[in-house]
Motif scaffolding. Structure first.
Motif, short mmCIF file in Angstrom:
data_model
loop_
_atom_site.label_atom_id
_atom_site.label_comp_id
_atom_site.label_asym_id
_atom_site.label_seq_id
_atom_site.Cartn_x
_atom_site.Cartn_y
_atom_site.Cartn_z
N ALA A 101 0.84 -1.40 0.12
CA ALA A 101 0.02 0.00 -0.11
C ALA A 101 0.91 1.13 0.02
N ASN A 105 1.42 3.91 -3.17
CA ASN A 105 0.99 5.00 -2.73
C ASN A 105 2.00 6.21 -3.07
N ILE A 118 -3.02 7.37 2.00
CA ILE A 118 -3.94 6.03 2.15
C ILE A 118 -4.37 5.72 3.70
N ALA A 181 -9.35 0.25 2.76
CA ALA A 181 -8.52 1.18 2.69
C ALA A 181 -9.26 2.27 1.92
N GLN A 183 -8.25 5.84 -0.12
CA GLN A 183 -7.04 6.93 -0.66
C GLN A 183 -7.55 7.88 -1.26
#
Length: 229
Positions: A101, A105, A118, A181, A183
């Motif tokens: 992640a 990102n 995120i 999640a 973002q």
């Protein structure tokens, strides 16, 4: 969960835009070698580009520095996160892999020259609002210290501030236990809505091709100031 932009931000820039990607049923683990290699190669190529075009002259960085000033913050003291990442690349201080992640990102942030955050949805409560901080706004950040967000954009939920295009909070950090999640893309105001939607769709597709799960995107603008996820 509703996500909204505070109306006051549009008095500063009426083209202000925020992109949202909501991921569900993802698996966050170590990035595969393909992503590590692609990210390293991208950083090496970017380093050579930055020898000819300084960080502050990159189109996305330049536009975000101007917006930062318009909001009342000093970009030389509190840099947008995309600029901070790019300055590291300019010094050949390449980013080391963390987990899927965070790695993606950072890759998106460098690629699009945008601050992006995120967050683990299970750490958040209630509705979310993106607004401008004051002297009382702050949190313990991923940089290991308390950060005050006066005149800096930030995201808040029922528990308080949890993210910003400057530095994110420890409370909302995505971990290898994260399965859902959120973002947040702090988009360039000059980008068209269609370009923003394409950017979000491409990012979400790439992320879920590796993490599994599914995603939905949303675009907040002066015309659509609240979305529900």
């Amino acid at each position: 969960m509703n996500i909204s932009i505070n109306d006051s931000l549009f008095t500063i820039n009426n083209q202000f835009k925020i992109g949202i990607i909501h991921y569900n049923k993802i698996i966050v683990e170590e990035s595969p070698q393909m992503i590590k290699g692609r990210t390293q190669l991208y950083q090496e190529n970017l380093f050579f580009e930055l020898q000819d075009t300084p960080v502050t002259e990159r189109a996305g960085i330049k536009e975000w520095r101007q917006l930062w000033k318009a909001l009342g913050a000093d970009p030389n003291r509190y840099r947008p996160s995309a600029e901070s990442l790019m300055r590291r690349i300019a010094k050949q201080q390449y980013l080391t892999p963390y987990h899927l992640a965070v790695d993606l990102n950072n890759f998106f942030s460098l690629q699009y020259e945008l601050p992006i955050g995120i967050y683990d949805v299970h750490t958040l409560e209630g509705d979310i609002e993106i607004t401008l901080g004051d002297d009382t706004t702050g949190y313990e950040g991923l940089n290991g210290r308390h950060n005050t967000l006066a005149n800096i954009l930030y995201s808040k939920d029922a528990l308080g501030a949890f993210g910003s295009p400057y530095v994110d909070s420890k409370r909302s950090a995505v971990t290898k236990n994260t399965i859902e999640a959120l973002q947040i893309f702090y988009l360039r105001p000059s980008l068209s809505d269609s370009n923003c939607e394409q950017l979000l769709g491409s990012s979400g597709k790439m992320f879920t091709q590796i993490s599994g799960g599914d995603f939905k995107t949303a675009l907040l603008t002066s015309e659509i100031r609240t979305v529900h996820i």
